[in-house]
Enzyme design. Structure first.
Site, PDB file in Angstrom:
ATOM      1  N   ASP A 487     -36.776  49.536 110.204  1.00  0.00           N
ATOM      2  CA  ASP A 487     -36.755  50.022 108.822  1.00  0.00           C
ATOM      3  C   ASP A 487     -38.055  50.694 108.413  1.00  0.00           C
ATOM      4  O   ASP A 487     -38.116  51.381 107.399  1.00  0.00           O
ATOM      5  CB  ASP A 487     -36.552  48.832 107.870  1.00  0.00           C
ATOM      6  CG  ASP A 487     -35.094  48.446 107.738  1.00  0.00           C
ATOM      7  OD1 ASP A 487     -34.235  49.280 108.027  1.00  0.00           O
ATOM      8  OD2 ASP A 487     -34.834  47.296 107.335  1.00  0.00           O
TER       9      ASP A 487
HETATM   10  C1  BGC Z   1     -34.197  43.976 108.491  1.00  0.00           C
HETATM   11  C2  BGC Z   1     -33.489  44.637 109.653  1.00  0.00           C
HETATM   12  C3  BGC Z   1     -34.467  45.545 110.370  1.00  0.00           C
HETATM   13  C4  BGC Z   1     -35.723  44.808 110.767  1.00  0.00           C
HETATM   14  C5  BGC Z   1     -36.752  45.705 111.397  1.00  0.00           C
HETATM   15  C6  BGC Z   1     -35.442  43.298 108.987  1.00  0.00           C
HETATM   16  O1  BGC Z   1     -36.125  42.754 107.926  1.00  0.00           O
HETATM   17  O2  BGC Z   1     -33.318  43.048 107.907  1.00  0.00           O
HETATM   18  O3  BGC Z   1     -32.386  45.384 109.199  1.00  0.00           O
HETATM   19  O4  BGC Z   1     -33.812  46.048 111.495  1.00  0.00           O
HETATM   20  O5  BGC Z   1     -36.287  44.213 109.624  1.00  0.00           O
HETATM   21  O6  BGC Z   1     -37.308  46.607 110.511  1.00  0.00           O
END
Ligand code: BGC
Length: 813
Positions: A487
């Protein structure tokens, strides 16, 4: 040498973690509830309850980020002479003669002893009921008669957990309660649009009560020394506005050796619009009375508790391993599966690191969570797939999150995360392989929940694949969009404004060249699955079409996605390499190594082996594999949030446990069992339990999302426990790739990948209407099944064909 301090230990026989010192390095919590009514409970009884949605239906109040930590919960105050104490030590913190907290499967039991009195509280949410039970047993272990004053305590949240924390000009005037016998009702906003109220009841006559917080606590006191308790006198206060609470006052006399049970119930009720009131201003309590009647005796409560335990017996009976290694067995048989169920229920919404107000259910998160519990409750997995697919757009893109209460896509976040569509294939394939239920593909499922837009679920899978193919960049690799799995790699967001969210700011994307190797690998893995599925259901043209797209993707990765010793991570907006030896920092990233090795791209050219070796060389450290190396030491405008974190934390070179299993599976596919195991054991809670007690800090019975990486100020410190895709990925990895029991369309594929020290082990696997007792003889091999014997007859290949009934399987490696 100094003995390391311990706060608890595993009790495998009871499937509990036993905490023996209340002052854990961080609150160690558990989850209660399985379907609608949920609670979080810490080892000192802190936490809160909600109905379905931690934001919109918060029942009790909790303050994140408070001092002292973990303040607010369900508290019992016991006043014995001048001594006031709590069974869970907090909030009074009176030193106890004995303290123990047992976190079990959807229940917690906290016991305290002081001056000859034992107070033990069992907390759980009964199956199919909207309430939390708190069964308090008081026992006089002294030789004199004890006269005790007992005060219960809960603080109501004014329902919407977000406005409860900020809209005080309104909140302080809206609070309303009713008191009837031993039940305190919370009915704030019931007079207008709400059709729900809550109550707190005890199954004994009370000698007083309080419902106004300041009257009970005193404006300048705290939960640690509420005035009413200190003076031993309830005020019988009736809350009007301000902060409503619920406290019962009971006088208890116990002869030596005598014990008494009290059943406290925290309940939630919904009424139809035309049945809300029984008289003007008086709430209709019929359903509350009925619920109370179902749980008003110790016998009824014990029965409800036994039913809950039976459910967990059944859930944990589907996959059971016996290796003789307790540390492995307890994670596989108990805690990993338990964490998967909790993660499925809560997604990323409510923990001691997730406030319950910020996030809905993630599209990609929920699909991944599914592989963690699909073997246990397939019907709920089926429903989840339909719910998720219903938030997809006609072009295959998807809302990144949806709200559990409404099941609608979350407009605050929107869509545009280009990995999201692929995960629908991942989840659906896992469901069909487990159940053999191909009919799910024919379910009619809308786009964006719009009636009239329904197409089959299969069509959703097809547009998912197409979404990737239709969004390729200059190297014919997938465009990343707002971000892929990470993200925080925001390549189309350029922000110098601290008030902007990185993840929702896609301020330049026209003409972008930002491509993702993580999505490329994910596309190949799920694309192969999709092709196999199409063939299975006779859609051969579609299979052929997609095989071409998969082949093209593999070619693109080999041509423009390889850096010499590892796979690149991405291309940025301008088409510059990310995760390359040419870069100044973050030369290598884990996500693309994981997905491209799982996809086995270029295995024949040695790419997979090189990539896995590079992970060992550059990413691995004492606590696991970091996300990128070296860490970013400055903010990079072109990369977004990833470079906003200090070195070694979160997505900037933290050990993001979620993605370690990707590399481990890559190792397993490559047959490197020793390496797979050593990576796995590094992040397996039971293996690092010692470390958890001090360095790691968070709960030693579950995985956390992130452990501070080697570049961090404090390497090895864990954060964001409980709600993480790590749970499902650890499960998928160990159950299917290490122990090697893999559901397939026509049966179970057996293909373990083990360290060469592994000895014989047995897996008992219930699968559809069959049960297999599988014994594996590794004979020192890391990989490669030589022979499978099913019910005494040799089987060709590695799949044991499915047939109803009990079977024994002998596997020689
Ligand atoms: C989110 C995921 C994401 C991960 C890496 C998590 O907090 O829920 O959707 O893939 O972070 O960024």
């Amino acid at each position: 040498m100094e003995q390391q301090k311990r706060y608890g230990h595993f009790d495998d026989q009871h499937r509990e973690y036993v905490i023996t010192d209340p002052q854990t390095p961080w609150p160690w919590i558990n989850y209660l509830g399985n379907e609608d009514f949920f609670s979080l409970i810490s080892n000192t009884a802190g936490g809160y309850s909600f109905y379905k949605d931690a934001k919109f239906r918060r029942i009790t109040r909790y303050r994140y980020n408070n001092v002292p930590m973990d303040n607010g919960g369900r508290y019992f105050y016991i006043k014995d002479g001048d001594t006031v104490w709590n069974p869970g030590w907090k909030p009074c913190k009176t030193p106890l003669d004995f303290y123990e907290c047992r976190h079990g499967m959807s229940y917690t039991r906290i016991t305290g002893r002081k001056n000859g009195v034992e107070a033990s509280v069992l907390f759980f949410v009964p199956l199919k009921k909207w309430c939390e039970v708190q069964k308090l047993t008081l026992k006089n272990e002294s030789s004199e008669t004890k006269t005790l004053k007992l005060f219960s305590f809960e603080e109501w949240c004014l329902w919407n957990a977000a406005t409860d924390m900020e809209n005080f000009q309104r909140n302080f005037s809206t609070g309303e309660v009713e008191i009837e016998g031993s039940t305190i009702y919370h009915k704030t906003e019931y007079r207008e649009r709400r059709n729900h109220y809550a109550f707190y009841h005890v199954n004994a006559p009370i000698q007083g009560f309080d419902t106004d917080r300041e009257t009970f606590v005193g404006l300048y006191n705290s939960f640690a020394d509420p005035q009413a308790v200190i003076e031993g006198k309830p005020r019988n206060s009736h809350a009007h506005g301000w902060s409503p609470i619920a406290s019962h006052y009971i006088e208890v006399t116990l002869a030596p050796g005598e014990s008494k049970d009290f059943v406290f119930l925290l309940g939630y009720i919904e009424n139809e619009q035309d049945e809300k009131f029984e008289a003007p201003q008086v709430i209709n309590k019929k359903k509350a009375h009925a619920l109370i009647a179902e749980l008003d005796t110790t016998e009824k409560v014990d029965k409800a508790f036994a039913e809950l335990c039976q459910l967990w017996d059944a859930l944990l009976n589907i996959y059971k391993v016996k290796t003789g290694n307790d540390k492995l067995d307890r994670m596989v048989n108990i805690w990993n599966q338990y964490q998967c169920m909790v993660t499925f229920n809560f997604s990323r919404s409510a923990s001691f690191f997730e406030s319950g107000v910020g996030r809905g259910m993630g599209f990609r998160d929920s699909n991944q969570d599914l592989v963690g519990f699909v073997h246990q409750i397939p019907p709920r997995a089926r429903q989840r797939i339909i719910d998720i697919a219903s938030t997809q757009f006609p072009d295959g893109g998807c809302y990144h999150q949806y709200q559990p209460l409404t099941k609608r896509g979350n407009n605050d976040i929107g869509g545009g995360f280009n990995d999201d569509p692929c995960w629908l294939i991942f989840g659906t394939v896992a469901y069909i392989k487990e159940t053999g239920d191909f009919s799910i593909l024919d379910e009619m499922v809308p786009f964006d929940n719009q009636p009239g837009s329904e197409v089959t679920l299969f069509e959703h899978l097809k547009v998912s694949m197409d979404h990737v193919i239709k969004n390729l960049g200059p190297h014919l690799l997938p465009l990343i969009g707002r971000a892929d799995w990470n993200d925080c790699l925001n390549l189309n967001c350029f922000s110098w404004d601290p008030n902007e969210s990185f993840q929702t700011t896609e301020n330049v994307s026209e003409g972008t060249k930002a491509e993702s190797l993580m999505i490329a690998g994910l596309f190949v893995v799920t694309g192969k699955d999709y092709v196999a599925l199409c063939k299975k259901i006779g859609k051969n043209d579609e299979a052929e079409r997609m095989q071409k797209a998969v082949d093209a993707m593999i070619a693109a990765v080999k041509k423009d996605g390889w850096d010499g010793e590892w796979y690149l991570r991405a291309y940025d907006f301008y088409g510059n390499k990310i995760g390359s030896n040419e870069c100044e920092e973050a030369k290598i990233f884990i996500e693309s190594q994981g997905w491209c090795t799982m996809a086995e791209i270029g295995a024949e050219d040695g790419m997979v082996a090189k990539s896995l070796d590079s992970c060992k060389k550059y990413l691995e450290c004492e606590h696991g594999m970091v996300l990128n190396n070296p860490a970013f030491t400055k903010y990079i405008y072109e990369y977004g949030e990833i470079s906003s974190y200090p070195e070694g934390y979160k997505e900037n070179a933290g050990i993001f446990c979620h993605n370690n299993p990707w590399v481990i599976i890559g190792e397993c596919l490559a047959g490197r069992g020793n390496d797979a195991w050593s990576h796995y054991a590094k992040i397996l809670p039971s293996y690092v339990e010692e470390k958890y007690q001090t360095l790691h800090k968070v709960e030693p019975y579950v995985n956390c999302q992130m452990v501070a990486g080697k570049d961090a100020f404090k390497p090895g410190e864990g954060k964001n426990s409980w709600l993480t895709g790590t749970a499902a990925w650890m499960w998928y990895t160990v159950s299917e790739f290490i122990l090697g029991i893999k559901p397939d369309y026509d049966g179970i594929r057996i293909d373990p990948c083990l360290p060469e020290t592994a000895t014989d082990y047995t897996v008992n696997r219930k699968f559809r209407e069959a049960e297999y007792e599988i014994t594996i003889h590794p004979n020192g091999a890391q990989k490669g099944v030589k022979q499978i014997v099913l019910d005494g007859k040799p089987v060709d290949g590695t799949v044991i064909p499915y047939s109803v009934g009990k079977h024994t399987v002998e596997v020689t490696m």
